[in-house]
Design a protein around this motif. Structure first.
Motif, short mmCIF file in Angstrom:
data_model
loop_
_atom_site.label_atom_id
_atom_site.label_comp_id
_atom_site.label_asym_id
_atom_site.label_seq_id
_atom_site.Cartn_x
_atom_site.Cartn_y
_atom_site.Cartn_z
N LEU A 239 14.68 37.76 60.61
CA LEU A 239 13.95 38.42 59.70
C LEU A 239 14.46 39.86 59.58
N GLY A 240 15.03 40.58 60.63
CA GLY A 240 15.54 41.86 60.59
C GLY A 240 16.80 41.88 59.78
N LEU A 241 17.85 40.88 59.81
CA LEU A 241 18.80 40.77 59.07
C LEU A 241 18.58 40.55 57.47
N LEU A 242 17.40 39.73 57.36
CA LEU A 242 17.23 39.44 55.82
C LEU A 242 16.66 40.81 55.28
N GLY A 243 15.99 41.49 56.05
CA GLY A 243 15.23 42.90 55.34
C GLY A 243 16.46 43.97 55.38
N PHE A 244 17.39 43.92 56.01
CA PHE A 244 18.55 44.66 55.93
C PHE A 244 19.46 44.23 54.79
N ALA A 245 19.55 43.04 54.85
CA ALA A 245 20.45 42.39 53.52
C ALA A 245 19.71 42.69 51.88
N LEU A 246 18.53 42.69 51.85
CA LEU A 246 17.51 43.08 50.91
C LEU A 246 17.48 44.41 50.74
N SER A 247 17.53 45.38 51.72
CA SER A 247 17.54 46.66 51.54
C SER A 247 18.89 47.16 50.82
N VAL A 248 19.98 46.42 51.32
CA VAL A 248 21.22 46.82 50.90
C VAL A 248 21.51 46.55 49.35
N LEU A 249 20.76 45.17 48.91
CA LEU A 249 21.09 44.79 47.73
C LEU A 249 20.00 45.75 46.85
N PHE A 250 19.03 46.13 47.26
CA PHE A 250 18.01 47.18 46.50
C PHE A 250 18.82 48.41 46.53
N ARG A 251 19.26 48.95 47.29
CA ARG A 251 20.26 50.04 47.02
C ARG A 251 21.22 49.89 45.98
N LEU A 252 22.04 48.88 46.01
CA LEU A 252 22.96 48.84 44.89
C LEU A 252 22.34 48.94 43.74
N VAL A 253 21.38 48.12 43.48
CA VAL A 253 20.61 48.05 42.00
C VAL A 253 20.17 49.31 41.78
N GLU A 254 19.56 49.98 42.83
CA GLU A 254 18.98 51.29 42.51
C GLU A 254 20.08 52.41 41.91
N ARG A 255 21.05 52.22 42.79
CA ARG A 255 22.40 53.04 42.48
C ARG A 255 22.94 53.03 40.95
N ARG A 256 22.67 51.64 40.57
CA ARG A 256 23.21 51.25 39.16
C ARG A 256 22.34 51.64 38.24
N VAL A 257 21.12 51.39 38.33
CA VAL A 257 20.29 51.56 37.49
C VAL A 257 19.70 53.24 37.29
N LEU A 258 19.59 54.08 38.35
CA LEU A 258 19.64 55.30 38.34
C LEU A 258 20.95 56.14 38.58
N GLY A 259 21.91 55.63 38.08
CA GLY A 259 23.30 56.27 38.24
C GLY A 259 23.23 57.87 37.65
N TRP A 260 22.52 57.99 36.73
CA TRP A 260 22.47 59.08 35.95
C TRP A 260 21.69 60.23 37.08
N TYR A 261 20.53 59.89 37.73
CA TYR A 261 19.86 60.61 38.57
C TYR A 261 20.58 61.07 39.87
N HIS A 262 21.15 60.00 40.39
CA HIS A 262 22.04 60.21 41.70
C HIS A 262 23.32 61.25 41.49
N GLY A 263 23.87 61.10 40.13
CA GLY A 263 24.93 61.84 39.60
C GLY A 263 24.51 63.34 39.46
N LEU A 264 23.24 63.53 38.92
CA LEU A 264 22.71 64.64 38.70
C LEU A 264 22.47 65.38 39.89
N ARG A 265 21.68 64.85 40.87
CA ARG A 265 21.63 65.40 42.13
C ARG A 265 22.99 65.69 43.00
N ALA A 266 23.83 64.97 42.63
CA ALA A 266 25.28 65.17 43.36
C ALA A 266 25.75 66.58 42.74
#
Length: 270
Positions: A239-266
């Protein structure tokens, strides 16, 4: 005209990647090491050595068990989480965009949000039965609130200058929603989706502990009732490994969808 391409040098980029991996893996490695050393030689039935748990993992989680327990759990989580995401964003846009709707709905939303979703499991079982529908509804009923409330706050925090500019240029309806409201509320929406993901995993396990015949929650309870303690611990680790994998996948999707936002913050940090 020749010269080094702009950007970070390769050696510096590799150094950055290595340092990032060290920071990410340092704490898990330390915790696993402490657990391994602290549990080594343990004769407690309920606290087996970590090496015993690890050695039992491939014997417990065979291909058949992955298809019969892990896959159904992930599919239920995906269905409940997806339903909550769509409903939460849609209702959040409606409530956040209209002051009168918000005034009418806010007391009811606060009341429903305060009810713990696990308490609703017996009630949902009366209407949805004990099949997959019940489990999906339980997951969705808990995941919807972070998405809904964060969407409402994101819409309410819309920049007045951007809203007035869109109004001046005649950007209304679907175009305003797609080009102005959603990009502005996007970071807040994804914050709610991130919170909902962890809640969804918890509710996935809880829903499978009630009148279920498969799934991760069901399997862990069966191991516990049969005193197969190493097998129970392997389920918890999975369960812990599944949660970690889903968190990594979510972060990748978030980085792609909100690329403009993270680029602006950087850019603002430089």
């Amino acid at each position: 005209m020749t010269g080094a391409p702009p950007g970070r040098p390769k050696s510096s980029a590799w150094r950055h990647v290595v340092l990032r991996l060290v920071f990410v893996l340092a704490l898990p490695v330390v915790l696993v090491t402490v657990w391994w050393v602290a549990s080594d030689g343990s004769e407690d039935v309920y606290w087996p050595p970590l090496r015993t748990i690890v050695s039992a993992f491939p014997d417990v989680w065979t291909g058949e068990r992955w298809r019969g327990d892990v896959l159904p759990s992930v599919l239920r989580l995906a269905a409940g989480y997806g339903l909550a995401a769509v409903a939460g964003v849609a209702l959040g846009l409606l409530v956040g965009s209209h002051r009168r709707v918000r005034a009418v709905c806010e007391p009811v939303l606060e009341f429903l949000r305060a009810v713990p979703p696990p308490v609703l499991v017996p009630v949902i079982m009366l209407f949805a039965g004990i099949g997959d529908t019940m489990k999906i509804v339980v997951i969705a009923s808990g995941c919807v609130w972070p998405v809904l409330l964060n969407t409402v706050e994101g819409v309410r925090a819309l920049d007045p200058v951007a809203a007035e500019t869109a109004r001046s240029y005649g950007v209304t309806g679907v175009a305003r929603l797609k080009d102005v409201v959603l990009p502005s509320a996007g970071p807040q929406i994804f914050a709610g989706l991130r919170q909902a993901l962890s809640i969804g995993i918890i509710l996935m396990v809880i829903s499978e502990m009630f009148a279920a015949s498969n799934g991760l929650g069901f399997t862990i309870v069966q191991f516990q009732r049969g005193f197969a303690i190493p097998g129970m611990w392997t389920g918890i680790l999975l369960l812990g490994l599944l949660g970690f994998a889903l968190s990594v996948l979510f972060r990748l999707v978030e980085r792609r969808v909100l690329g403009w936002y993270h680029g602006l913050r950087a850019a603002t940090r430089r």
